[in-house]
Design an enzyme around this catalytic site. Structure first.
Site, PDB file in Angstrom:
ATOM      1  CG  PHE A 128     -11.121   9.737  15.191  1.00 44.64           C
ATOM      2  CD1 PHE A 128     -12.222  10.096  14.814  1.00 44.64           C
ATOM      3  CD2 PHE A 128     -10.706  10.216  16.478  1.00 44.64           C
ATOM      4  CE1 PHE A 128     -12.217  11.533  15.127  1.00 44.64           C
ATOM      5  CE2 PHE A 128     -11.575  11.637  17.105  1.00 44.64           C
ATOM      6  CZ  PHE A 128     -12.191  11.793  17.326  1.00 44.64           C
ATOM      7  CE  LYS A 129     -10.244  14.099  17.317  1.00 41.81           C
ATOM      8  NZ  LYS A 129      -9.973  15.002  17.796  1.00 41.81           N
ATOM      9  CG  ASP A 130      -3.717  10.631  11.198  1.00 35.75           C
ATOM     10  OD1 ASP A 130      -3.233  11.606  11.686  1.00 35.75           O
ATOM     11  OD2 ASP A 130      -3.404   9.930  12.136  1.00 35.75           O
TER      12      ASP A 130
END
Length: 491
Positions: A128-130
């Site tokens: 999810f950091k993307d």
């Protein structure tokens, strides 16, 4: 839109307020606090109606322009459209559309209850950091080009932030990345994803310690203002305000995709260790998004669960921090938590400063209202919709098996923590959305233990652990870290 530090007082007022571009490249404010807008922009029902059918990039633009008011709208829209494309978020599962960017999947529905999974891991590093980091890379490059400037990013990761940052910044003009990670405490896939990068602007540093040791060094360097200025240090950790804002977008997307009218409410369950992801949900709720509950799901490192159950915020020492099978949440000092506490204590910066000074000196504070505590604000937590729960390794294994059997999908360990806690908090008439953390392939060791077979890998990641790795091992020593940074920045 202007920004102030959570610790601003009379002595530091000259440093505030600032505009979005002023704080974009940094992390901590000069006084050691975190930036927040002077007031949260409000979203109307008419805006929500207009946004329901927007592509993700256009929704991102509509929300970002409320916060980045000093960036020309045409430029901001172009950056959003450059970031949120089906080519970038191409790792969708079977049955999902990459064009949706964050597709929803209904897991179960019945007795008035509904459980939904929001896919956030279709980006280049499968986490999810993307969702925020890809935008941050483009924003940084844009801002640096305007000033013909250089930035040296110094960050810490417990697993996913590092690879997301490095993939977003690799090859970017004027940017170098120095990323700390706890030595031998990430999954084999996470480690390989970072350390296999050979780009000359990427520096991986494995620290002999735990994530909190890495995070403490990032804060120490950020608080050394002369060094920070000379070496042009910035950050991509969740203390960076622009990253939090980018995460606000997918809460709006999840709500709009899961509902048909603004009369409906949803809740979100969020696996969280550093409080950055769910802090974005708090901000979305403060903007007027009809969120009923924000449920914090922790692993065995249950600092946040303890606070939301008791009102006591008690950090742990390195030796007390568990190394778990959901390692990205092996965190005992939630660096974004200060933003929520600032709101909880009525945006009283002096009070916030005092509380987090006590964290540094005594390891925590107590807002439960009991005699001898530090205050009685804990009763206000309900006004902000927070609840919490905890998951263990055995819970994780059981949830991974159940989800595979019941829904036909394989989830990662952190998402398993989220689903386990979400099921404990389902309510009739309120859709519960669980935010996915990563694809299961990143934590194959536990998938193999739970299911007896390997997790499926997207194309291009088949043999990542076999690639040559480039990194250095260093002790948790701030002075040695500064020397290493200075010797590689060219400044």
């Amino acid at each position: 839109m202007q920004y102030v530090s959570t610790r601003a007082n009379g002595a530091t007022a000259s440093q505030s307020p600032q505009q979005f571009s002023d704080i974009l490249l940094g992390g901590l404010a000069p006084d050691g606090g975190l930036y927040l807008p002077t007031e949260y922009p409000q979203v109307t029902g008419a805006e929500l109606d207009a946004w329901r059918k927007l592509p993700y990039a256009d929704l991102a633009f509509e929300i970002l322009k409320k916060f980045a008011t000093d960036i020309p709208e045409a430029d901001l829209k172009a950056l959003a459209h450059k970031t949120y494309t089906a080519d970038v978020y191409r790792n969708a599962r079977a049955g999902e559309s990459a064009a949706d960017i964050t597709p929803l999947r209904v897991l179960e529905e019945g007795n008035g209850k509904k459980l939904v999974l929001q896919a956030l891991s279709n980006g280049p590093t499968l986490a999810f950091k993307d969702m925020a980091m890809q935008l941050l890379g483009n924003l940084f490059e844009y801002a640096l080009a305007k000033k013909d400037a250089q930035l040296n990013i110094f960050g810490a990761t417990s697993g996913d932030t590092g690879s997301a940052a490095e993939y977003a910044m690799r090859g970017k003009k004027g940017i170098k990345v120095f990323m700390l990670s706890p030595h031998k405490k990430m999954s084999a896939f996470q480690t390989a994803q970072m350390f296999s990068l050979q780009d000359p602007n990427i520096f991986n540093i494995a620290v002999e310690g735990v994530f909190d040791d890495c995070q403490d060094m990032v804060k120490a360097v950020s608080n050394d203002l002369p060094f920070k200025a000379k070496q042009k240090i910035g950050t991509v950790n969740s203390i960076n305000w622009a990253r939090v804002v980018a995460q606000v977008v997918y809460y709006f997307r999840g709500y709009l995709a899961a509902t048909t009218s603004n009369d409906e409410k949803v809740s979100f369950t969020v696996p969280s260790g550093n409080f950055g992801n769910i802090c974005a949900g708090h901000i979305a709720r403060m903007m007027g998004l009809p969120i009923d509950k924000l449920v914090v799901a922790t692993n065995e490192n249950d600092v946040l669960d303890e606070f939301f159950r008791t009102g006591v915020y008690r950090t742990r020492k390195s030796a007390e921090t568990y190394h778990t099978s959901s390692p990205s949440m092996d965190i005992s000092k939630a660096s974004n938590f200060e933003r929520f506490i600032f709101d909880l204590v009525g945006r009283d910066s002096e009070r916030t400063r005092a509380l987090f000074t006590k964290v540094d000196t005594h390891g925590g504070f107590d807002l439960s209202g009991y005699p001898g505590g530090d205050g009685d604000e804990f009763h206000k937590v309900k006004e902000y919709g927070f609840k919490s729960g905890k998951s263990t390794h055995e819970d994780r294994l059981a949830t991974i098996r159940d989800v595979a059997d019941d829904y036909g999908i394989v989830i990662d360990t952190h998402t398993a923590d989220g689903i386990k806690v979400a099921k404990e908090n389902l309510e009739p008439g309120v859709t519960m959305i669980v935010l996915e953390t990563a694809l299961a392939a990143k934590f194959n060791e536990t998938i193999l233990e739970a299911l007896g077979h390997d997790a499926e890998r997207p194309a291009g990641f088949e043999n990542i652990e076999a690639l040559p790795q480039r990194f250095v091992v260093m002790p948790a020593d701030v002075d040695k870290m500064k020397d290493y940074i200075a010797s590689n920045t060219g400044l």
